[in-house]
Design a protein around this motif. Structure first.
Motif, PDB file in Angstrom:
ATOM      1  N   THR A  70      11.456 -26.264 -24.375  1.00 57.41           N
ATOM      2  CA  THR A  70      11.274 -25.483 -23.140  1.00 57.41           C
ATOM      3  C   THR A  70      10.067 -25.985 -22.346  1.00 57.41           C
ATOM      4  OG1 THR A  70       9.961 -23.825 -24.330  1.00 57.41           O
ATOM      5  CG2 THR A  70      12.312 -23.407 -24.107  1.00 57.41           C
ATOM      6  N   VAL A  71       9.008 -26.378 -23.055  1.00 63.10           N
ATOM      7  CA  VAL A  71       7.811 -26.880 -22.372  1.00 63.10           C
ATOM      8  C   VAL A  71       8.078 -28.247 -21.744  1.00 63.10           C
ATOM      9  CG1 VAL A  71       5.447 -27.720 -22.725  1.00 63.10           C
ATOM     10  CG2 VAL A  71       6.192 -25.560 -23.740  1.00 63.10           C
ATOM     11  N   LEU A  72       8.744 -29.125 -22.492  1.00 61.25           N
ATOM     12  CA  LEU A  72       9.040 -30.459 -21.975  1.00 61.25           C
ATOM     13  C   LEU A  72      10.026 -30.397 -20.810  1.00 61.25           C
ATOM     14  CD1 LEU A  72       9.330 -32.432 -25.345  1.00 61.25           C
ATOM     15  CD2 LEU A  72       7.483 -32.546 -23.682  1.00 61.25           C
ATOM     16  N   GLY A  73      10.859 -29.339 -20.778  1.00 58.58           N
ATOM     17  CA  GLY A  73      11.773 -29.153 -19.659  1.00 58.58           C
ATOM     18  C   GLY A  73      11.043 -28.898 -18.356  1.00 58.58           C
ATOM     19  N   GLY A  74       9.823 -28.338 -18.444  1.00 57.94           N
ATOM     20  CA  GLY A  74       8.967 -28.179 -17.266  1.00 57.94           C
ATOM     21  C   GLY A  74       9.277 -26.988 -16.378  1.00 57.94           C
ATOM     22  N   LYS A  75      10.240 -26.131 -16.773  1.00 55.95           N
ATOM     23  CA  LYS A  75      10.573 -24.982 -15.929  1.00 55.95           C
ATOM     24  C   LYS A  75       9.670 -23.794 -16.274  1.00 55.95           C
ATOM     25  CE  LYS A  75      15.386 -26.206 -15.058  1.00 55.95           C
ATOM     26  NZ  LYS A  75      16.797 -25.773 -15.096  1.00 55.95           N
ATOM     27  N   LYS A  76       9.038 -23.236 -15.244  1.00 53.88           N
ATOM     28  CA  LYS A  76       8.071 -22.150 -15.462  1.00 53.88           C
ATOM     29  C   LYS A  76       8.710 -20.909 -16.077  1.00 53.88           C
ATOM     30  CE  LYS A  76       4.711 -23.519 -11.948  1.00 53.88           C
ATOM     31  NZ  LYS A  76       3.993 -23.136 -10.716  1.00 53.88           N
ATOM     32  N   GLU A  77       9.990 -20.650 -15.726  1.00 53.72           N
ATOM     33  CA  GLU A  77      10.636 -19.440 -16.240  1.00 53.72           C
ATOM     34  C   GLU A  77      10.841 -19.481 -17.759  1.00 53.72           C
ATOM     35  OE1 GLU A  77      11.839 -21.446 -13.953  1.00 53.72           O
ATOM     36  OE2 GLU A  77      14.000 -21.826 -14.157  1.00 53.72           O
ATOM     37  N   TYR A  78      10.769 -20.682 -18.337  1.00 57.68           N
ATOM     38  CA  TYR A  78      10.933 -20.804 -19.794  1.00 57.68           C
ATOM     39  C   TYR A  78       9.596 -20.723 -20.544  1.00 57.68           C
ATOM     40  CZ  TYR A  78      15.808 -22.235 -19.280  1.00 57.68           C
ATOM     41  OH  TYR A  78      17.154 -22.253 -18.994  1.00 57.68           O
ATOM     42  N   LYS A  79       8.505 -20.586 -19.789  1.00 58.83           N
ATOM     43  CA  LYS A  79       7.184 -20.652 -20.404  1.00 58.83           C
ATOM     44  C   LYS A  79       6.956 -19.528 -21.433  1.00 58.83           C
ATOM     45  CE  LYS A  79       2.504 -21.909 -19.093  1.00 58.83           C
ATOM     46  NZ  LYS A  79       1.557 -22.099 -17.976  1.00 58.83           N
ATOM     47  N   SER A  80       7.486 -18.328 -21.134  1.00 63.82           N
ATOM     48  CA  SER A  80       7.282 -17.204 -22.061  1.00 63.82           C
ATOM     49  C   SER A  80       7.943 -17.485 -23.405  1.00 63.82           C
ATOM     50  CB  SER A  80       7.840 -15.914 -21.451  1.00 63.82           C
ATOM     51  OG  SER A  80       9.223 -16.058 -21.167  1.00 63.82           O
ATOM     52  N   ILE A  81       9.149 -18.083 -23.374  1.00 55.61           N
ATOM     53  CA  ILE A  81       9.842 -18.444 -24.615  1.00 55.61           C
ATOM     54  C   ILE A  81       9.040 -19.516 -25.364  1.00 55.61           C
ATOM     55  CG2 ILE A  81      11.933 -19.487 -25.586  1.00 55.61           C
ATOM     56  CD1 ILE A  81      12.426 -16.723 -24.482  1.00 55.61           C
ATOM     57  N   GLY A  82       8.504 -20.477 -24.601  1.00 52.11           N
ATOM     58  CA  GLY A  82       7.705 -21.536 -25.219  1.00 52.11           C
ATOM     59  C   GLY A  82       6.473 -20.995 -25.917  1.00 52.11           C
ATOM     60  N   LYS A  83       5.824 -20.008 -25.297  1.00 54.54           N
ATOM     61  CA  LYS A  83       4.621 -19.428 -25.912  1.00 54.54           C
ATOM     62  C   LYS A  83       4.944 -18.686 -27.208  1.00 54.54           C
ATOM     63  CE  LYS A  83       1.610 -18.939 -21.880  1.00 54.54           C
ATOM     64  NZ  LYS A  83       0.915 -18.009 -20.978  1.00 54.54           N
ATOM     65  N   ILE A  84       6.050 -17.954 -27.191  1.00 54.96           N
ATOM     66  CA  ILE A  84       6.436 -17.219 -28.417  1.00 54.96           C
ATOM     67  C   ILE A  84       6.693 -18.195 -29.563  1.00 54.96           C
ATOM     68  CG2 ILE A  84       8.272 -15.816 -29.447  1.00 54.96           C
ATOM     69  CD1 ILE A  84       8.510 -14.419 -26.701  1.00 54.96           C
ATOM     70  N   GLY A  85       7.449 -19.250 -29.275  1.00 58.51           N
ATOM     71  CA  GLY A  85       7.733 -20.245 -30.319  1.00 58.51           C
ATOM     72  C   GLY A  85       6.472 -20.945 -30.794  1.00 58.51           C
ATOM     73  N   SER A  86       5.525 -21.159 -29.875  1.00 60.85           N
ATOM     74  CA  SER A  86       4.294 -21.868 -30.253  1.00 60.85           C
ATOM     75  C   SER A  86       3.441 -21.044 -31.213  1.00 60.85           C
ATOM     76  CB  SER A  86       3.483 -22.207 -28.998  1.00 60.85           C
ATOM     77  OG  SER A  86       2.866 -21.055 -28.457  1.00 60.85           O
ATOM     78  N   ILE A  87       3.550 -19.727 -31.147  1.00 61.51           N
ATOM     79  CA  ILE A  87       2.805 -18.859 -32.079  1.00 61.51           C
ATOM     80  C   ILE A  87       3.538 -18.744 -33.417  1.00 61.51           C
ATOM     81  CG2 ILE A  87       2.014 -16.489 -32.499  1.00 61.51           C
ATOM     82  CD1 ILE A  87       0.302 -18.000 -30.535  1.00 61.51           C
ATOM     83  N   LEU A  88       4.865 -18.574 -33.349  1.00 62.07           N
ATOM     84  CA  LEU A  88       5.644 -18.386 -34.582  1.00 62.07           C
ATOM     85  C   LEU A  88       5.568 -19.612 -35.492  1.00 62.07           C
ATOM     86  CD1 LEU A  88       8.901 -16.709 -33.195  1.00 62.07           C
ATOM     87  CD2 LEU A  88       7.046 -15.636 -34.483  1.00 62.07           C
ATOM     88  N   ALA A  89       5.554 -20.810 -34.891  1.00 60.93           N
ATOM     89  CA  ALA A  89       5.607 -22.038 -35.705  1.00 60.93           C
ATOM     90  C   ALA A  89       4.405 -22.176 -36.645  1.00 60.93           C
ATOM     91  CB  ALA A  89       5.736 -23.255 -34.792  1.00 60.93           C
TER      92      ALA A  89
END
Length: 304
Positions: free
Chosen positions: A39-58
């Motif tokens: 989601t982060v590499l995709g560069g779309k701002k609307e996906y940022k919240s999903i990216g943050k959640i995954g970054s914490i869970l990992a």
């Protein structure tokens, strides 16, 4: 005179629920990191919240996982030996360094993401994806090297572990994102909540696609076992008709795969957060059942 000799000697099963839980948590970590990085590499701002959640869970999942591995060791205080007494031909040596490098990369990646350092986050996302895949894939690789274990000794095992990791990682991201959407975002910003809801529903469809891939690999594995040698056939019998049929067919396949597939792709349930949350909960249960099945059923046939 014909003599029939029956052996009924009990044998030790060395690996148990702690190892299954370790596999489960490393899989969740790898799956949630890959989703976050994509989601982060995709560069779309609307996906940022999903990216943050995954970054914490990992990193959180992977920091908890080694605890179960250490508990399983009979001499846990000797874990540092793995860093000193290296065996370059052993995958465990490589796994030790992967288990050190991957969480460090994950923590730095999460920090960069929350600090809005997008360029750094993308670089760490690119380096983290192969680390995440290798960290979980090597566990399947270690099992595949168990030549005397018919269920484990297959080239499919590392791939099966990675695909099931994606399934469970996506499911946990959906659960946390839905909780955040319902209890926090929705009360502050209705428009943003609707946008997040669409992302979660799309993520649910992607989870469904990974479940199909997982089922395809499992089907291939079972077919090979059924048409192979006596020990492999016996393991397949245990999974399909024996003591593991409830765990394998009932929980892993039906409850953890077939029912979630129906829920996420059926229009009335797949277009609701509740439907996707329900499907994700079942998937989490099903993947844990898969880890238990692999660990216990893999040791249920004596070494040959």
């Amino acid at each position: 005179m014909d003599i029939q000799v029956i052996y009924n000697t009990p044998y030790y099963i060395p690996l148990g629920i702690f190892i299954a839980t370790y596999f489960y948590l490393t899989g969740i970590s790898a799956g949630s990191f890959v989703i976050s990085a994509v989601t982060v590499l995709g560069g779309k701002k609307e996906y940022k919240s999903i990216g943050k959640i995954g970054s914490i869970l990992a990193p959180v999942s992977l920091l908890i996982a080694p605890i179960f591995l250490l508990i399983d060791l009979e001499q846990p205080m000797r874990f540092w030996h793995l860093y000193i007494y290296l065996q370059m031909t052993s995958p465990i040596t490589y796994g030790t360094f992967l288990l050190s490098a991957y969480p460090l990369n994950g923590v730095l990646y999460a920090w960069a993401l929350f600090a809005n350092k997008e360029k750094t986050a993308k670089i760490l996302g690119i380096t983290g994806i192969p680390l995440a895949i290798c960290t979980h894939g090597y566990t399947g690789f270690i099992l595949a090297l168990g030549k005397g274990r018919p269920l484990w000794s297959t080239a499919l095992m590392p791939t099966l572990f990675i695909v099931s990791a994606m399934v469970s990682g996506i499911a946990l991201v959906i659960l946390i994102a839905s909780f955040n959407n319902f209890f926090f975002t929705k009360r502050k910003d209705v428009e943003k909540a609707e946008q997040e809801k669409k992302l979660i529903l799309n993520l649910g469809k992607f989870m469904g696609a990974t479940i199909v891939a997982d089922l395809f690999l499992i089907l291939n594995d079972i077919l090979v076992l059924l048409t192979s040698k006596t020990e492999e056939y016996h393991v397949a019998q245990l999974l399909l008709f024996g003591e593991f049929k409830f765990l394998f067919l009932g929980i892993e396949i039906f409850l953890g795969s077939i029912v979630p597939l129906f829920v996420v792709f059926f229009p009335k349930t797949g277009q609701t957060l509740r439907g996707n949350v329900f499907a994700s909960l079942l998937v989490m249960i099903g993947v844990f059942a898969m880890r238990l099945t692999v660990v216990y059923a893999g040791q249920s046939v004596p070494l040959h």
